[in-house]
Structures are given as structure tokens and as C-alpha cells.
Scaffold this motif. Structure first.
Motif, PDB file in Angstrom:
ATOM      1  N   LEU A  23     -12.168   5.027  22.740  1.00  0.00           N
ATOM      2  CA  LEU A  23     -12.350   4.687  21.333  1.00  0.00           C
ATOM      3  C   LEU A  23     -12.256   3.179  21.133  1.00  0.00           C
ATOM      4  N   ASN A  24     -13.171   2.658  20.331  1.00  0.00           N
ATOM      5  CA  ASN A  24     -13.134   1.250  19.936  1.00  0.00           C
ATOM      6  C   ASN A  24     -12.629   1.151  18.502  1.00  0.00           C
ATOM      7  N   PHE A  25     -11.561   0.418  18.324  1.00  0.00           N
ATOM      8  CA  PHE A  25     -10.991   0.203  16.995  1.00  0.00           C
ATOM      9  C   PHE A  25     -11.369  -1.197  16.517  1.00  0.00           C
ATOM     10  N   GLY A  26     -11.996  -1.265  15.347  1.00  0.00           N
ATOM     11  CA  GLY A  26     -12.215  -2.558  14.706  1.00  0.00           C
ATOM     12  C   GLY A  26     -13.361  -3.382  15.230  1.00  0.00           C
ATOM     13  N   GLU A  27     -14.367  -2.764  15.833  1.00  0.00           N
ATOM     14  CA  GLU A  27     -15.490  -3.546  16.354  1.00  0.00           C
ATOM     15  C   GLU A  27     -16.511  -3.879  15.276  1.00  0.00           C
ATOM     16  N   GLY A  28     -16.337  -3.333  14.075  1.00  0.00           N
ATOM     17  CA  GLY A  28     -17.247  -3.636  12.978  1.00  0.00           C
ATOM     18  C   GLY A  28     -18.399  -2.674  12.827  1.00  0.00           C
ATOM     19  N   ARG A  29     -18.420  -1.608  13.610  1.00  0.00           N
ATOM     20  CA  ARG A  29     -19.514  -0.642  13.492  1.00  0.00           C
ATOM     21  C   ARG A  29     -19.459   0.106  12.167  1.00  0.00           C
ATOM     22  N   PHE A  30     -18.238   0.367  11.694  1.00  0.00           N
ATOM     23  CA  PHE A  30     -18.064   1.046  10.411  1.00  0.00           C
ATOM     24  C   PHE A  30     -17.200   0.160   9.509  1.00  0.00           C
ATOM     25  N   PRO A  31     -17.755  -0.905   8.960  1.00  0.00           N
ATOM     26  CA  PRO A  31     -16.960  -1.829   8.142  1.00  0.00           C
ATOM     27  C   PRO A  31     -16.366  -1.131   6.922  1.00  0.00           C
ATOM     28  N   ASP A  62       0.847  -1.196   0.000  1.00  0.00           N
ATOM     29  CA  ASP A  62       0.000   0.000   0.000  1.00  0.00           C
ATOM     30  C   ASP A  62       0.883   1.246   0.000  1.00  0.00           C
ATOM     31  N   PRO A  63       0.620   2.207  -0.876  1.00  0.00           N
ATOM     32  CA  PRO A  63       1.497   3.391  -0.955  1.00  0.00           C
ATOM     33  C   PRO A  63       1.537   4.216   0.327  1.00  0.00           C
ATOM     34  N   LEU A  64       0.497   4.125   1.166  1.00  0.00           N
ATOM     35  CA  LEU A  64       0.490   4.880   2.417  1.00  0.00           C
ATOM     36  C   LEU A  64       1.212   4.149   3.544  1.00  0.00           C
ATOM     37  N   GLY A  65       1.747   2.980   3.241  1.00  0.00           N
ATOM     38  CA  GLY A  65       2.459   2.191   4.245  1.00  0.00           C
ATOM     39  C   GLY A  65       1.839   0.816   4.364  1.00  0.00           C
ATOM     40  N   PRO A  66       2.595  -0.167   4.855  1.00  0.00           N
ATOM     41  CA  PRO A  66       2.029  -1.504   5.043  1.00  0.00           C
ATOM     42  C   PRO A  66       0.695  -1.413   5.781  1.00  0.00           C
ATOM     43  N   ARG A  67      -0.343  -2.018   5.181  1.00  0.00           N
ATOM     44  CA  ARG A  67      -1.719  -1.824   5.672  1.00  0.00           C
ATOM     45  C   ARG A  67      -2.125  -2.975   6.590  1.00  0.00           C
ATOM     46  N   TYR A  68      -2.681  -2.611   7.735  1.00  0.00           N
ATOM     47  CA  TYR A  68      -3.097  -3.591   8.736  1.00  0.00           C
ATOM     48  C   TYR A  68      -4.551  -3.334   9.137  1.00  0.00           C
ATOM     49  N   ARG A  69      -5.140  -4.339   9.779  1.00  0.00           N
ATOM     50  CA  ARG A  69      -6.448  -4.192  10.428  1.00  0.00           C
ATOM     51  C   ARG A  69      -6.235  -4.243  11.940  1.00  0.00           C
ATOM     52  N   LEU A  70      -6.742  -3.238  12.632  1.00  0.00           N
ATOM     53  CA  LEU A  70      -6.560  -3.151  14.077  1.00  0.00           C
ATOM     54  C   LEU A  70      -7.865  -3.427  14.805  1.00  0.00           C
ATOM     55  N   ARG A  71      -7.733  -4.073  15.964  1.00  0.00           N
ATOM     56  CA  ARG A  71      -8.879  -4.266  16.855  1.00  0.00           C
ATOM     57  C   ARG A  71      -8.408  -4.076  18.298  1.00  0.00           C
ATOM     58  N   GLY A  72      -9.137  -3.245  19.038  1.00  0.00           N
ATOM     59  CA  GLY A  72      -8.798  -3.004  20.437  1.00  0.00           C
ATOM     60  C   GLY A  72      -9.478  -1.746  20.932  1.00  0.00           C
ATOM     61  N   ASN A  73      -9.182  -1.387  22.166  1.00  0.00           N
ATOM     62  CA  ASN A  73      -9.808  -0.224  22.803  1.00  0.00           C
ATOM     63  C   ASN A  73      -8.723   0.692  23.361  1.00  0.00           C
ATOM     64  N   LYS A  74      -8.932   1.983  23.219  1.00  0.00           N
ATOM     65  CA  LYS A  74      -8.000   2.970  23.751  1.00  0.00           C
ATOM     66  C   LYS A  74      -8.761   3.961  24.633  1.00  0.00           C
ATOM     67  N   MET A  75      -8.201   4.212  25.811  1.00  0.00           N
ATOM     68  CA  MET A  75      -8.867   5.034  26.828  1.00  0.00           C
ATOM     69  C   MET A  75      -8.099   6.335  27.071  1.00  0.00           C
ATOM     70  N   TRP A  76      -8.826   7.369  27.490  1.00  0.00           N
ATOM     71  CA  TRP A  76      -8.272   8.683  27.836  1.00  0.00           C
ATOM     72  C   TRP A  76      -7.648   9.367  26.620  1.00  0.00           C
ATOM     73  N   ILE A  77      -8.286   9.243  25.472  1.00  0.00           N
ATOM     74  CA  ILE A  77      -7.739   9.826  24.246  1.00  0.00           C
ATOM     75  C   ILE A  77      -8.265  11.250  24.089  1.00  0.00           C
ATOM     76  N   SER A  78      -7.400  12.217  24.337  1.00  0.00           N
ATOM     77  CA  SER A  78      -7.788  13.621  24.205  1.00  0.00           C
ATOM     78  C   SER A  78      -8.009  13.971  22.739  1.00  0.00           C
ATOM     79  N   ALA A  79      -9.070  14.734  22.487  1.00  0.00           N
ATOM     80  CA  ALA A  79      -9.435  15.169  21.133  1.00  0.00           C
ATOM     81  C   ALA A  79      -9.651  13.985  20.200  1.00  0.00           C
TER      82      ALA A  79
END
Length: 421
Positions: free
Chosen positions: A275-283, A185-202
Motif C-alpha cells: 500500500l502507498n500512503f499519501g502519493e497523491g493518487r487520491f487527493p 479534529d473530533p476523530l483525533g489529532p489529524r495528520y497527513r501520512l506519506r510512506g509505503n507498507k508491505m505485506w498488509i493482509s486484507a
């Protein structure tokens, strides 16, 4: 009372920042240009930040089910800040920056923090973009970093997780290659992420066209297990909305969903998110991407920054300046409190002066600033706040030394900066 005389004294009389104009990187600058920058910051802070400080505290960000709602004043302040050029203040002139010393940038940001620390400015966006300028590919810099410096996009840093807090060795967000062709991928090696991140400002808002998340995650080994410790952590660019190689929005929403807003004691005008990453809400499906973690597009698209397993080292590129920025915000919140105390003490009448025979009830009341113990408390506030501001600007000066001094002096500045931050 104005902050400016204190800033001028620290910059010019103590730190000698005007002498940086003798160095090649800052040769186009002088005290005159530094003063012009400070004048602009002071004006925007006075007009766009200070009048709305209470408003953004009382009208906290809220989620209407589709988007996060912020007061219009926050949007106006962001636009004014971006238009001032402060997001790219220290960047090279050939990419649209002002090529200012970081010391001057930090001093300029002090005015915004004092006017309304809750509205905030671009600390995370600038740190995010700086990291990509240092460790990203040329196209990652062009597509993501330059648009952050221009104010089109904003940025975050996504480290903490609900189950791990600040224990980064326990990060559980995982990233797997996104099918055939992902590596190219021209924007960099492309991955699929799944996980949760807490206390993310902005982490979620409508202030900019896009939000660029820098996310720490682990790539599973051949056995499917995540590598233990921090050495297996990689860093990924995860945009809220996907973009093409020209930096234009494709119209596809990435699989990053707001799970909740955190309500804090302070900084109430800034969104702080789970934030939830990769839960499938926006496939994410279609040309140019894989089938997703479930074969139906689940999984947040992320582009690897640099080498796999080096994510924590890259993320710490943000840390020194981020710590200076956070320290500056706390310092200027205290400074705002001191100025409010001073104004109150100058105007509040109470008590009478002591004479040889004690207090004379016939005499008019005096302002409380004339009482010795009130003077002591005000001077203590002044000493703490101005001392902290001096320390912050000294650390910023060390950043300039690290980047522009002769090798030996630069290394000494680097070591001292590591101790102080």
C-alpha cells in the motif's frame, strides 16, 4: 472424522472452561451457551468455508485496475461470520458483544481455520478493534471499533515497509499535522501520512464498506528529521474512505492506493498487499481538512491514537492475541492435513498382512492404515496437531486469566503468556 470431540475434551475436561461461568464477567454463560457457539461455528465452517477451500486457492485475488476481485464465496463467508457475532464474541454485552471467554472464541475460530485457512475470518479486524477499545478515544471507539465489531468495516495492521521489513526502528513513513485546526479534529489529532507498507493482509478488497488501517509512522522533529529508533513511532487510524463523526461514509476516498498484490505459497485466497500512503493518487481536499502535503490534497488522512511516540506499545496490544490467532491458523491447517491423511489411509488398499510365513498373495489387499509404519506416521501427525491445538487453547485460557482472575493469578498468567507467545 469430526474435530468436535477433541475440542470438547480440551475445553471442558482439561482446561475446565465451564468454571469460568463462576466469574462475574461470564456469569450469564454455561457449558450450554458455549456449546451453542461452537455448534454455530462448526455449521458455518462446514457450509460456507470448507466447500470453497480449493476454489479460493485456485482463484487468487486479482486487481482489475480499479478494485480487487475475490470469489463470491469469500464475501458470503465473511457475511456469515459477521452475522454470527464472532467478531464481537469477547466484547461487552452493552456494546453488542457476547461477552464470551476468549478461550471459547479461539476454539470457535479453530473450525473456520480448519475448513479454509485461506478464506480466513476476522483476526486482524478483531485485533484492530480491540486495540482501539483499549487506547482510542470514546469517539474513535464508537466510529471505528464498533463498526468493525459489527462487520461494516474491516481492519488491518500496517507495520512492515519494503526497505525495513520487520526492523521497525527503520520505519520511514512520516506523519505531519494537517494544517490549522488539525489538533482539534473530533476523530483525533489529524495528520497527513506519506510512506509505503508491505505485506498488509486484507489491505484492499470490497468485502466491507470500509477498511480501517492502523499505521505506524513517525512524526518529524523541529528539524524535519524523523526520530531514530522505535521510541519515535506513533500510531494512526487511516481509513480507506473518510467517515464523519457518526461513522457514515462521506463519499471521499482517502489517499491510500494499492501498489500491488503479493502472491504467497499459502493463504492464497487472502489479499496481501503493498500500500502507498499519501502519493497523491487520491487527493483529499475541501472543508474540514488541510491543503495537503503539496497544497493540492496529497497525503493520507490519519488520526493519532493515544500519545505521540507510543505507537509501538499500543500496537503490541494486538500482538498476543494476533500470535495466538496465527498459531491457531497454522495448527488447524496441519489438522486439516492430518484428517485428510487419515481419511486416505482408511480407504486406500495396498499390500497384504504379514503372517507367520510372510505375505500371502492369496489374501485380499488391506487398507494402508493397517500397516504399522503408516499407523506410526498418522499417530505422529495426531500428536503434533492435537498438542499444538492444546497449546493454543491453553494460551487463550491464560488471556482469560489475565483479564478476569484475582490480581496475583492474573499477573502470573500475563508473565507466562509473554513467554509462550
Amino acid at each position: 472424522m469430526s474435530l468436535r470431540p477433541t475440542v470438547d475434551f480440551l475445553l471442558y475436561d482439561w482446561l475446565g472452561v465451564q468454571t469460568l461461568g463462576e466469574r462475574a464477567r461470564f456469569a450469564d454463560h454455561s457449558r450450554e451457551t458455549f456449546d451453542a457457539v461452537l455448534d454455530t461455528c462448526e455449521r458455518i465452517a462446514r457450509e460456507k468455508y470448507a466447500p470453497f477451500n480449493r476454489l479460493v486457492d485456485t482463484q487468487e485475488p486479482h486487481f482489475d485496475g480499479e478494485r480487487v476481485i475475490l470469489p463470491q464465496a469469500t464475501k458470503d463467508a465473511w457475511d456469515a461470520y459477521a452475522a454470527s457475532g464472532m467478531l464481537s464474541a469477547a466484547q461487552d454485552a452493552d456494546i453488542g458483544g457476547m461477552q464470551l471467554p476468549y478461550t471459547v472464541e479461539a476454539a470457535g475460530n479453530a473450525f473456520f481455520a480448519m475448513a479454509s485457512v485461506s478464506i480466513g475470518a476476522g483476526m486482524l479486524t478483531v485485533g484492530n478493534a480491540n486495540l482501539l477499545m483499549a487506547h482510542g478515544t470514546p469517539l474513535q471507539r464508537e466510529v471505528f471499533a464498533l463498526n468493525e465489531f459489527a462487520g461494516r468495516f474491516s481492519g488491518t495492521m500496517c507495520l512492515s515497509e519494503p526497505q525495513a521489513g520487520s526492523s521497525l526502528s527503520d520505519v520511514a513513513t512520516r506523519a505531519v499535522p494537517d494544517g490549522e485546526g488539525a489538533e482539534a479534529d473530533p476523530l483525533g489529532p489529524r495528520y497527513r501520512l506519506r510512506g509505503n507498507k508491505m505485506w498488509i493482509s486484507a489491505g484492499e478488497h470490497e468485502l466491507t464498506e470500509n477498511i480501517i488501517h492502523l499505521v505506524l509512522a513517525k512524526i518529524p522533529g523541529p528539524d524535519g528529521k524523523l526520530p531514530p529508533g522505535v521510541k519515535g513511532i506513533s500510531l494512526f487510524i487511516v481509513p480507506k474512505k473518510l467517515v464523519d463523526t457518526q461513522g457514515q461514509l462521506t463519499g471521499v476516498r482517502n489517499d491510500v492506493a494499492l501498489a500491488g498484490l503479493n502472491h504467497k505459497c499459502g493463504w492464497r485466497g487472502t489479499t496481501n498487499t503493498l500500500l502507498n500512503f499519501g502519493e497523491g493518487r487520491f487527493p483529499v481536499q475541501g472543508p474540514g481538512v488541510g491543503a495537503g502535503l503539496d497544497g493540492q490534497g496529497a497525503g493520507a488522512i490519519g488520526y493519532l491514537v493515544g500519545e505521540a511516540g507510543q505507537g509501538l506499545r499500543y500496537m503490541f496490544h494486538m500482538m498476543n492475541e494476533a500470535r495466538i490467532g496465527v498459531g491457531m491458523a497454522a495448527t488447524m491447517l496441519g489438522m486439516a492435513g492430518y484428517h485428510a491423511s487419515l481419511d486416505y489411509a482408511r480407504n486406500r488398499p495396498q499390500g497384504r498382512p504379514l503372517g507367520a510365513g510372510g505375505k500371502d498373495p492369496i489374501q485380499p489387499q488391506v487398507r494402508i492404515i493397517e500397516h504399522a509404519d503408516v499407523k506410526r506416521m498418522l499417530l505422529a501427525q495426531k500428536a503434533y496437531c492435537e498438542g499444538a491445538l492444546a497449546m493454543e487453547l491453553y494460551c487463550a485460557r491464560l488471556v482469560d486469566e489475565q483479564h478476569t482472575a484475582e490480581p496475583l493469578a492474573a499477573d502470573e498468567a500475563r508473565l507466562l503468556l509473554e513467554v509462550l507467545t
